[in-house]
Design a protein around this motif. Structure first.
Motif: not given
Length: 281
Positions: A10-17
């Motif tokens: 699926w389309e999306g975004v994963l953001i890691t700090p």
């Protein structure tokens, strides 16, 4: 922060700090179906791994919110878990809150749920399914291929606003609950079954659906089962609550959401420390 664009499944975004984080949060939009980038970034700034996905309307997905497999969110949790986080949480708004609550019931890995402008029952589809059909009404959700019991809509309802302007449809949901009252017990979200910590946030001036009464029912159902549930509310806020760092929601040509920019932001600010406490565990 590291921001990874997702394309499959699926389309999306994963953001890691950074190199590691304790909490992973799956952020789910409501009926817009959009990827909640801004909200995910705000959570990542608080030291959490945040992911948001397009859960309908994307390639290979149902064009409407119709029989969406809850396994969609389970697979997103799989990816979130693979990043090494030790606490899994879901934060959803409106239909996304409906999905978050239901997923937490079926996936015991979920440690916490923040449900903003939630519903207390499963509703019928909004828009067409994979077959292109909108009627007859079907469940919004499935689990293991089986549709969840749901409340359909009473199509005899008519909005009070002029036909050519944005409409408040809260009355449609209220009338549908009265019309199909016999279906409410089986369509109710069994919030007492989730092992997750639960935080509910709702505004009393919600013009989309009666999220504050819904939230009060959810909290009462959970407490009756001896499980805690915190409810943060405001009489003046509407449907589209804003968290600190988020701009005001844009006006809609279709719908009236209730509240206003000030009240919606004030409730988001009041809920924010409670949201962070729950997410961090």
């Amino acid at each position: 922060m590291d921001e990874l664009e997702l394309t499959e499944p699926w389309e999306g975004v994963l953001i890691t700090p950074g190199p590691s984080s304790h909490t992973g949060v799956l952020v789910l939009a409501g009926s817009s179906g959009r990827i909640e980038r801004e909200r995910a970034r705000i959570l990542a700034q608080e030291g959490m791994t945040a992911m948001s996905i397009r859960w309908y309307g994307g390639p290979g997905q149902s064009p409407g919110i119709c029989e969406i497999p809850l396994e969609t969110f389970v697979s997103a949790i799989d990816l979130l878990e693979s990043t090494g986080v030790r606490r899994i949480c879901l934060l959803g708004s409106s239909k996304g809150a409906e999905a978050a609550l239901l997923t937490s019931i079926h996936d015991p890995r979920v440690d916490g749920v923040v449900a903003m402008s939630p519903t207390s029952v499963v509703w019928g589809n909004i828009g067409p399914g994979l077959d292109g059909q909108q009627h007859p009404y079907r469940s919004s959700w499935t689990w293991k291929g089986q549709p969840l019991p749901f409340v359909p809509y009473d199509d005899d309802w008519r909005a009070a606003e002029p036909a050519n302007g944005p409409k408040a449809i809260r009355g449609w949901y209220e009338r549908s609950e009265r019309t199909f009252a016999d279906l409410l017990p089986t369509a109710g979200i069994p919030i007492e079954e989730t092992r997750a910590d639960v935080l509910l946030v709702a505004g009393g001036d919600d013009a989309m659906w009666p999220s504050l009464p819904f939230a009060e029912r959810l909290a009462a159902r959970r407490r009756a089962a001896g499980r805690p549930a915190r409810l943060i509310s405001s009489a003046e806020a509407g449907h589209r609550l804003r968290l600190p760092g988020e701009g005001p929601a844009p006006a809609s040509p279709q719908f009236l959401y209730g509240g206003d920019a000030v009240a919606d932001a004030e409730l988001g600010a009041a809920a924010w420390p409670h949201i962070l406490d729950l997410l961090r565990g």
